[in-house]
Structures are given as structure tokens and as C-alpha cells.
Design a protein around this motif. Structure first.
Motif, PDB file in Angstrom:
ATOM      1  N   ARG A   1      -2.929  -2.784  -3.832  1.00 52.18           N
ATOM      2  CA  ARG A   1      -2.806  -2.481  -2.401  1.00 52.18           C
ATOM      3  C   ARG A   1      -1.501  -1.783  -2.046  1.00 52.18           C
ATOM      4  O   ARG A   1      -1.304  -1.423  -0.885  1.00 52.18           O
TER       5      ARG A   1
ATOM      6  N   VAL B   1      -7.335  -2.678   4.230  1.00 51.13           N
ATOM      7  CA  VAL B   1      -6.497  -3.126   3.115  1.00 51.13           C
ATOM      8  C   VAL B   1      -7.073  -4.417   2.536  1.00 51.13           C
ATOM      9  O   VAL B   1      -7.076  -4.620   1.326  1.00 51.13           O
TER      10      VAL B   1
ATOM     11  N   ALA C   1       1.229  -4.428   2.432  1.00 52.75           N
ATOM     12  CA  ALA C   1      -0.027  -4.807   1.780  1.00 52.75           C
ATOM     13  C   ALA C   1      -0.349  -6.287   1.901  1.00 52.75           C
ATOM     14  O   ALA C   1      -1.523  -6.678   1.843  1.00 52.75           O
TER      15      ALA C   1
ATOM     16  N   ASN D   1      -0.768   0.229   3.294  1.00 55.02           N
ATOM     17  CA  ASN D   1      -0.643   0.296   1.829  1.00 55.02           C
ATOM     18  C   ASN D   1       0.787   0.623   1.437  1.00 55.02           C
ATOM     19  O   ASN D   1       1.077   1.612   0.768  1.00 55.02           O
TER      20      ASN D   1
END
Length: 784
Positions: free
Chosen positions: A114, A162, A330, A365
């Protein structure tokens, strides 16, 4: 002199708070680790590594910011001679889950990555060079996914997630509702509305993250770790390995800087090293390179803050409406707690009758956000204080006068509805600071300078801030310690508080114990940062002394009470006449009856007096309603003000901080020298954040300046010409040791606002965004 005949912790704290005079508390003393560190004899984590006798671990990091993991091929890496193993999430015997606020973060990437730099696998080898080679031979097959880098974009997106299981990229939402904002704004004579932006900051501590894990034949693991909270590291290692916490021992040695970053990453690096050691049965050492450290560990949050303020024509605040958006990266890590702190501090230390605040942690991200000096507060105070300066400008009012009209005072309520009955010295402190520094005179001198200079413009700005002490809302907090006195009179204190450079266990804790026991300071030894010690909570949130030392005081006070009774019998006097001071024991007003400290302890052992004690204190907190953000937010607040004089080169955009005047209302100042060091360090760190530091991300989510060549931090050459001694108002905290509140984060919090206000004053343009790099300031001067 204090005498006691009780062991109730509330009473013990209160008695020592009311002492008429102090022996070592309030004095500047040298830290016990000063010479060790000055002569290079102090051992940090890397000093424990023995090449060839311990496995060296290197990490395989993701080269994608958002992608599915379709396969990992490490067959070539495994063939390198000294490589012992390559370990992925499949090798974790316990849970692959290390999320702090929410269970959303794996130790090793599972299924997908991520953010660019996420740990995918661990390589362990006897030879360091082989470990580096093996990492290059691990082949990870990725299926790239769309990347989200802008939190405002991520906030609205549903097509790219995400964390797919959540259905949106909003990780956490906070709310605060007080009064009637529509009525507040309609009754305002002036409404100011702006959007502010702040940026990520890298901790850049001298020592990168590291851990050494040592297994034994009975399945136990000892981890020497850079964690700021040994007991949290113990719990996370236990979860990852799937074994009881009692089989895991954590030792935090001297730590080369942390600022909150090793509170987040410290337990994770411990878990990675422990995993390899546990699976191989061999000692294992992991140390991040500087680039790995910058790529992996969480950063100060980047924010977008929409702020609307209503005010009367005479400068009284009527209403605020605020939307706070945090780029949480993330994983949430401590993001919800950081956001909560920002939310409940959204008014600044001012009385505001009507407030409406919404906060959002938004997944992107990017590297996660995390703990950093100030913990969500510098960014929101930047917005608060910039608003106030804009209001003062539009009303034609002096910035200090406007603040003094609105600052909280005893008996007033915060925007969470918490009534502050005591320990509220902010108005007195700001007034004292303004008078001591000669605010009006310096302001006039600046105006005169600017009438004469066209290129170099000067500005004077002030930032005022507050910071809740302890954990937020009704979240439990406690203090715990254990003290024993040995036969030779030496005193050993066991605490979970860690030495990360702030000096609380090596300075203020020793002073507290020496003060309470009356023992010579040189006989006080602190054993800190080990999971063997009582769980004292984390060394964060400015709680190292303010909360962490309450248990120390309680334990010491219990021992003093026993020694008082015993000494009274020995000296043939009454309890109220006993004096134990500077290693001397005598009866007040009685000549010829005196013992030394060592003699008293020896006789106590002969008579079977118990000379060990635990000190436990559970901090009382009121209730808090999370749905409306109302209730008891913090047990107490520290307050800080900082005035700065800046000089702006309008031809280059370079800003120089010329002088700084700090002020603190942080309860009892246990060690003035230690506090001055904290203030000076925070100011320089804040100058770096505001004027030069900036993490840059590529379109693929990679940090492109992940080194100290391209990520620029301040040096001594960037320090102000002068930092004045702090102005103090000792507004005592009734539960703090001797009335102390937190200091460590304080001086940093108002600095972004103070510098921004000073720059705005210098160039006559509003500052809405950080950092104030030369490029950005130049653009403001000529284009803004």
C-alpha cells in the motif's frame, strides 16, 4: 520540610506539592548520563552488534506504492552461501497484525502493498554483504493498482480504495459540537475564512531504527530495541510470535533520538528482529539504513485545514467552524489519536462559546503518518494563530492585545465543555512574556527598520498554544514505579520511562527521589526502559516526568513515611520534628541527635524495616462523549508562547530567524537547565520544519529525497542569533510530581505559527501554507 503518616497516593502527591521549600527540585543539575555520552562511552544499539556472531537482517521493500503481490521468488537468494533464510508473512507463527489504533497494518505485506517502501520480506545472513546481495535476488511480482497521493482526491474516491474492505478511504472521523455556530456567526461583526496546508516532516534522528534479538533454548526471546515503550514492544512481539508476553523481554538502551518516531516504528523493528531470531534460533540484528528509515517509518501528518472564525468588533471570539483533513497514509497507525488531539485543540487556548469541528483521517498510498513532537497540534495551532493575526490586522488591533482578550482563565470552559478550575496560567504567561521582551517596543523598532530597508524586511510574530497532558479523552493513563534502598544507602528506581535524549529518567526522576527521600543525589540510580520494570506507559505525549514520575514520587513518599517513623523512634522525638535532608537525619530544634543517611538505612535493615515500595497512580479522568466531542479531554494543559523576530530577504526568499522569546506555563519547573535545552532544541527543529524541510514524492509515490543530502535539516548555523531564557508561570498541576506538567513538546507547537505570523508581518501578505522555503516565500512576495 514535609511529614506524613499516610500512604494514600492522592495525599502523598498533595503533601509534597505543598512543601514550603525544596532542596534539589527547581535547581539545574547535571544529568547522570552526561559524561558517558560526552566521552563516547554510552552504548547505543549498533554498539551491541557482533559481526559473524549474529545474523544480519536486510529488508525487501516494495518498489510499488499500490499493487497486488502475485508471487515472491527467493530461490536465488537462498543459494547465497551465508544466507540462512528469507522470511515472508507466511512464516509468521502468530498474527501478522501490528496496527496500533486500528487493526489495518501487517508486519510483512500480505496480498498487496500500500506504499512505496513497505516491508515485503526479511533476508537473514551471517555475512552483511551476502544479505545485501540476497535482497537484490528476491523477485517480487506485482500487479500495479491506481495510486492515491492527494488526500482531498482520496476523500471523494470510491473507485480506488487503499483498504477495500472499508468501502471508502476515510479511516476515521471525529466530531466536536458546542453551542450554536449559526447564532455565533450571525452575531459576529467580522468573519474570517481561510484554508491552510501543512506538510510531512521526517524525524531525522541521529540513530536509525535498530533491534537485536537473542533467543534462548527455552523459547524465550530478549530484544534490545529502540522502542519508546518497552511494554508495547513486548505486546507486539508477543502477538507476532504467538507466545506469551512473559517469554519476551525488552530492553531499551540509550536511544539516539526519537521525537515520537520510535514509539511507532520501535516495536515493529523489534518484532522483525524477534521473528528471525525465533525462527532460526540464532541471535539476529536489524538496523535500518538512513534511506530505509526515511522510506519506512511514519511521518508528521500533512494536513488541509479549512477554518472559519467569527469575532465581535471589539475582538471577542464568537464562533469557529473547522474541517481538518489528515493524510494518514497507507495505515492509520496513531492517526485517530493524532486527529483527536487536533480536534479538541482546534480553538487554541481561547474561550470560544460556539464550535463545530470535523476531522478526517484519509488513507493514501504514502508512508503512514505517525507520532512526532506535538502530535497533531502544531498544524492546528498554525491555523488558529494565523486566523488570529488576520483578525487582528483587519480589526486594527495589536496581536497580543487580541489574544489577551480571549485567552482561557480559571473557571472557563474549553470547546469540549471541560471547566478548567486551576493550572491555567496562559494569560499571565503571555502578559509577562510581552512585558519582559518589550513587545510594543520591538514592534515599533521593526516598523522603523522596514521604513528604511527595501530588500531585507523584518517581522515580529507570536504564537500561543496549549497541549493536553496525558492521553486524550477518557482513555486510561497511569504511572507505575518500583524503588528499593540497598544496605549501603544507594537507591535504585525501576521505571518503564525511556531515555531518548529528553533526560527525564537521568535528571528529573533522580531529583524527585532525592527530594522526597532526603538522600544524596549521587546515590540515586534509575533503571529505565526495561519490560522487567513496572509498566509506566509510553515515553511520549510530554508525559515522561508529568505522568511517568508520579509513580516514582508515590513510591519514594511511601518509603519516606516509613523512614520518618523509624527515625522518630531512633531520635526519641515526634514525627513532625524529623528532618531527612542532604543525607543528614536529625530532629528539628534538638542538638546532638543526628545520623547520616547510610547509618539510618543500616539500622533500618537491622530492625527489619521494609525498604522497597511500589508507586502506582491511576490518573482520574472524567467522561467523554465521542459523538459530539464533549467532556473531559485532558487532566491538565501545558501552555506555551513564542515570539520570534525574522528577517526576509525579498530578493531570494530566504527567511532567517533572528531572535526568539519563549514563555511557558507548564507547572513546576523541576530542572530549569533541562527545560531550556528542550526549548532550544524544539526551536531549531521547528525552524527546520517551517523553513527548509520538505518530503517530496514522485508520481509513483516514491520519496525522492530519502537521504540527508536532499532532505535538508537545520544546523547550528540556522539557529537564531539569540534565544532568550524562557519566561515561566508555574501554574501547578495537582496530580503532577511537585506540580509539574509536560514540557518536551511545548516549544515546538507554536513555532510554525509564530514564524508564519512574523513572515506575514514582514512582507504584508497572508501565509496560508507551509513550508516557507525560499522558493515559496519568493513566490509569496512577488506573486502572492
Amino acid at each position: 520540610m514535609v511529614t506524613m503518616s499516610i500512604e494514600d497516593p492522592y495525599e502523598l502527591i498533595s503533601k509534597w506539592l505543598q512543601a514550603r521549600e525544596y532542596i534539589v527540585v527547581g535547581k539545574s543539575i547535571a544529568r547522570s548520563d552526561s559524561l558517558e555520552k560526552a566521552f563516547g562511552k554510552a552504548r547505543f544499539l549498533e554498539d551491541y552488534f557482533e559481526p559473524g556472531r549474529m545474523l544480519f537482517i536486510k529488508q525487501v521493500l516494495s518498489c510499488e506504492a499500490h499493487a497486488l503481490i502475485e508471487g515472491i521468488d527467493y530461490s536465488s537468494a537462498a543459494k547465497i552461501p551465508s544466507v540462512v533464510g528469507v522470511f515472508t508473512y507466511r512464516d509468521i507463527p502468530g498474527e501478522n497484525q501490528v496496527g496500533y489504533a486500528l487493526p489495518d497494518q501487517p508486519l510483512l505485506a500480505e496480498g498487496k502493498v500500500r506504499y512505496h517502501g513497505e516491508t515485503v520480506a526479511l533476508v537473514a545472513a551471517w555475512d552483511i554483504d551476502d544479505a545485501f546481495k540476497a535482497v537484490e535476488e528476491v523477485r517480487v511480482k506485482y500487479k500495479p493498482l491506481p495510486i492515491l497521493l492527494d488526500p482531498l482526491d482520496a476523500l471523494e474516491r470510491k473507485d480506488v480504495l487503499v483498504h477495500e474492505e472499508l468501502g471508502s478511504n476515510i479511516a476515521f472521523h471525529t466530531k466536536l459540537r458546542r453551542g450554536d455556530i449559526e447564532k455565533g456567526f450571525s452575531g459576529s461583526d467580522l468573519v474570517v475564512e481561510n484554508t491552510y496546508r501543512t506538510h510531512h516532516q521526517e524525524h531525522a534522528y541521529l540513530e536509525p531504527e535498530a533491534a537485536l534479538a537473542l533467543p534462548d533454548i527455552e523459547g524465550r526471546v530478549t530484544v534490545v530495541s529502540c522502542a519508546q515503550y518497552p511494554h508495547l514492544a513486548q505486546r507486539i512481539v508477543s502477538r507476532v510470535l504467538g507466545i506469551p508476553a512473559s517469554k519476551i523481554r525488552i530492553i531499551s538502551p540509550y536511544i539516539g533520538g526519537a521525537f515520537g518516531g520510535k514509539d511507532d516504528e520501535g516495536p515493529l523493528v523489534a518484532a522483525k528482529a524477534a521473528l528471525v531470531a525465533y525462527l532460526t534460533g540464532k541471535p539476529a540484528f536489524l538496523m535500518y539504513s538512513r534511506e530505509e528509515s526515511i522510506r519506512i517509518h511514519p511521518k508528521r501528518e500533512a494536513t488541509v485545514i479549512e477554518y472559519k472564525t467569527g469575532v465581535s468588533s471589539d475582538g471577542l471570539l464568537k464562533a469557529i467552524k473547522v474541517r481538518i483533513i489528515h493524510d494518514t497514509g497507507a495505515y492509520t497507525n496513531r492517526g485517530p489519536f493524532i486527529l483527536w488531539r487536533a480536534t479538541v485543540h482546534a480553538s487554541g487556548p481561547y474561550y470560544v462559546p460556539n464550535a463545530w469541528v470535523d476531522g478526517y483521517c484519509v488513507y493514501t498510498n504514502k508512508v503512514p503518518q505517525g507520532s512526532f513532537r506535538g502530535f497533531g497540534n502544531p498544524s492546528i495551532q498554525f491555523a488558529v494563530e494565523r486566523q488570529l493575526d488576520e483578525i487582528a490586522r483587519r480589526l486594527g488591533m495589536d496581536p497580543v492585545e487580541l489574544r489577551l482578550k480571549n485567552l482561557l482563565r480559571p473557571g472557563m470552559e474549553t470547546i469540549t465543555g471541560q471547566r478548567l478550575e486551576d493550572s491555567v496560567g496562559v494569560a499571565d504567561m503571555v502578559d509577562k512574556l510581552a512585558k519582559t521582551m518589550g513587545w510594543s517596543r520591538v514592534r515599533s523598532e521593526v516598523e522603523e527598520w522596514n521604513r528604511r530597508s527595501r530588500r531585507f524586511r523584518r517581522g515580529l510574530g507570536i504564537g500561543v498554544a496549549w497541549h493536553g497532558i496525558s492521553t486524550s479523552r477518557g482513555v486510561p493513563d497511569w504511572s507505575n514505579a518500583y524503588i528499593k534502598i540497598d544496605r549501603d544507602g544507594s537507591v535504585t528506581v525501576y521505571t518503564g520511562i525511556v531515555e531518548i535524549g529528553q533526560g527525564s529518567p537521568t535528571s528529573s526522576h533522580r531529583q524527585i527521589v532525592a527530594e522526597v527521600l532526603g538522600a544524596p543525589l549521587e546515590l540515586i540510580n534509575i533503571v529505565f526502559g526495561v519490560s522487567d520494570a513496572p509498566d509506566t506507559g509510553a515515553t511520549h505525549a510530554s508525559r515522561g516526568t508529568s505522568i511517568g514520575a508520579i509513580g516514582v514520587l508515590v513510591a519514594a513518599a511511601k518509603l519516606r513515611e516509613r523512614l520518618n517513623r523509624f527515625a522518630a523512634d531512633l531520635l526519641g522525638t515526634t514525627l513532625d520534628k524529623v528532618v531527612i535532608r542532604d543525607g543528614r537525619v536529625y530532629a528539628e530544634g534538638v542538638r546532638g541527635r543526628e545520623l547520616s543517611w547510610r547509618e539510618l538505612i543500616a539500622k533500618a535493615y537491622e530492625k527489619g524495616i521494609d525498604l522497597s515500595a511500589t508507586g502506582y497512580f491511576f490518573l482520574p479522568k472524567g467522561s467523554f462523549d465521542n459523538e459530539v466531542g464533549q467532556g473531559h479531554a485532558y487532566p491538565a494543559y501545558s501552555f506555551v508562547a513564542l515570539a520570534v523576530l525574522v528577517e526576509v530577504d525579498t530578493w531570494t526568499g530566504r527567511v532567517r530567524v533572528v531572535k526568539a522569546w519563549p514563555g511557558l506555563a507548564a507547572g513546576r519547573i523541576i530542572n530549569p537547565q533541562q527545560v531550556e535545552g528542550q526549548v532550544e532544541g524544539a526551536i531549531l527543529q521547528g525552524i527546520g520544519y517551517v523553513l527548509m524541510e520538505e518530503l517530496r514524492f514522485s508520481s509513483k509515490g516514491e520519496i525522492v529525497n530519502a537521504n540527508l543530502s536532499d532532505y535538508v535539516i537545520p544546523t547550528t548555523m540556522d539557529s537564531p542569533v539569540s534565544i532568550e531564557k524562557p519566561v515561566y508561570v508555574e501554574d501547578l498541576f495537582k496530580y503532577g510530581p511537585f506540580g509539574a506538567k509536560g514540557v518536551g513538546e511545548m516549544a515546538f507547537i507554536p513555532l510554525p505559527a509564530a514564524i508564519a505570523n512574523a513572515v506575514s508581518h514582514a512582507i504584508g501578505k497572508p501565509v496560508l501554507e507551509l513550508p516557507l522555503t525560499p522558493e515559496n516565500v519568493y513566490r509569496l512576495v512577488w506573486e502572492g
